[in-house]
Design a protein around this motif. Sequence first.
Motif, mmCIF file in Angstrom:
data_model
loop_
_atom_site.group_PDB
_atom_site.id
_atom_site.type_symbol
_atom_site.label_atom_id
_atom_site.label_comp_id
_atom_site.label_asym_id
_atom_site.label_seq_id
_atom_site.Cartn_x
_atom_site.Cartn_y
_atom_site.Cartn_z
ATOM 1 N N ASP A 8 0.904 -1.152 0.000
ATOM 2 C CA ASP A 8 0.000 0.000 0.000
ATOM 3 C C ASP A 8 0.942 1.200 0.000
ATOM 4 O O ASP A 8 1.605 1.465 0.999
ATOM 5 N N SER A 114 -15.556 -0.521 5.400
ATOM 6 C CA SER A 114 -14.737 0.566 5.950
ATOM 7 C C SER A 114 -13.325 0.059 6.207
ATOM 8 O O SER A 114 -13.065 -1.152 6.194
ATOM 9 N N LYS A 115 -12.403 0.987 6.466
ATOM 10 C CA LYS A 115 -11.029 0.573 6.758
ATOM 11 C C LYS A 115 -10.980 -0.286 8.021
ATOM 12 O O LYS A 115 -10.183 -1.212 8.103
ATOM 13 N N GLU A 116 -11.860 -0.013 8.977
ATOM 14 C CA GLU A 116 -11.907 -0.816 10.199
ATOM 15 C C GLU A 116 -12.386 -2.236 9.900
ATOM 16 O O GLU A 116 -11.866 -3.207 10.462
ATOM 17 N N ALA A 119 -9.647 -4.115 8.184
ATOM 18 C CA ALA A 119 -8.650 -4.470 9.200
ATOM 19 C C ALA A 119 -9.093 -5.701 9.984
ATOM 20 O O ALA A 119 -8.276 -6.582 10.287
ATOM 21 N N ILE A 131 -1.525 -4.547 12.826
ATOM 22 C CA ILE A 131 -2.674 -3.853 12.236
ATOM 23 C C ILE A 131 -3.219 -2.802 13.194
ATOM 24 O O ILE A 131 -3.697 -1.758 12.774
ATOM 25 N N TYR A 132 -3.131 -3.080 14.476
ATOM 26 C CA TYR A 132 -3.736 -2.198 15.470
ATOM 27 C C TYR A 132 -2.686 -1.408 16.233
ATOM 28 O O TYR A 132 -1.644 -1.928 16.612
ATOM 29 N N VAL A 142 -6.559 1.862 13.935
ATOM 30 C CA VAL A 142 -6.301 0.913 12.853
ATOM 31 C C VAL A 142 -5.203 1.473 11.959
ATOM 32 O O VAL A 142 -5.263 2.615 11.530
ATOM 33 N N ARG A 143 -4.212 0.646 11.686
ATOM 34 C CA ARG A 143 -3.184 0.992 10.694
ATOM 35 C C ARG A 143 -3.630 0.360 9.378
ATOM 36 O O ARG A 143 -3.243 -0.743 9.036
ATOM 37 N N ASP A 144 -4.469 1.112 8.658
ATOM 38 C CA ASP A 144 -5.059 0.539 7.451
ATOM 39 C C ASP A 144 -4.023 0.286 6.363
ATOM 40 O O ASP A 144 -4.251 -0.527 5.482
ATOM 41 N N SER A 147 -3.135 -3.352 7.093
ATOM 42 C CA SER A 147 -4.217 -4.290 6.745
ATOM 43 C C SER A 147 -4.435 -4.322 5.234
ATOM 44 O O SER A 147 -4.629 -5.400 4.657
ATOM 45 N N ASP A 148 -4.370 -3.168 4.578
ATOM 46 C CA ASP A 148 -4.523 -3.157 3.118
ATOM 47 C C ASP A 148 -3.382 -3.914 2.444
ATOM 48 O O ASP A 148 -3.608 -4.700 1.519
#
Length: 161
Positions: A8, A114-116, A119, A131-132, A142-144, A147-148
């Motif tokens: 990402d 959503s990003k959450e 995640a 991720i968190y 959230v560290r999107d 996660s992405d």
Amino acid sequence: MRKILGIDPGLSGGLSIIDERFNLIACIPMPTITLDGNKRRVDPRPVFDFITLHRPELAVVELVGARPGQGVVSMFNFGDAFGAVRAVAECLCPDVRYSRPQEWRGHQSLTGLSKEQIAEVAFEVFQAEQIYGKFRGGKRAVRDGISDSLMIAKFGVRFLE
């Protein structure tokens, strides 16, 4: 076991390495450096080191473009970040693919989440504590980007078959 790198590319993006059986190998937030006092940029050196350490066979980079309402300066900065990670991936990975968010999300039934929520799915699959972040207002941040990047790497497994 073949390894896949998911990227990402934004300043708050991330890099993730998984294997072809969806085992998490490593993930990190996008490394940045501050230049000219307060301008953050992607730092290509740690990106190079991360990719060199793990030697993935395939990299999948999120292919992004301008969005309505974004200013010229922010788009230039985003393009700089994309170019930095793209160049390093192209130099170090035998195969590099690009995927628009609609493609990697749609293929995994993540469209509209959503990003959450993305995640949560990424955490369910990979159990990546990275991720968190810290708790804020009773919720974990959230560290999107991480996660992405994990879900982008997961999408990339299909290119190995």
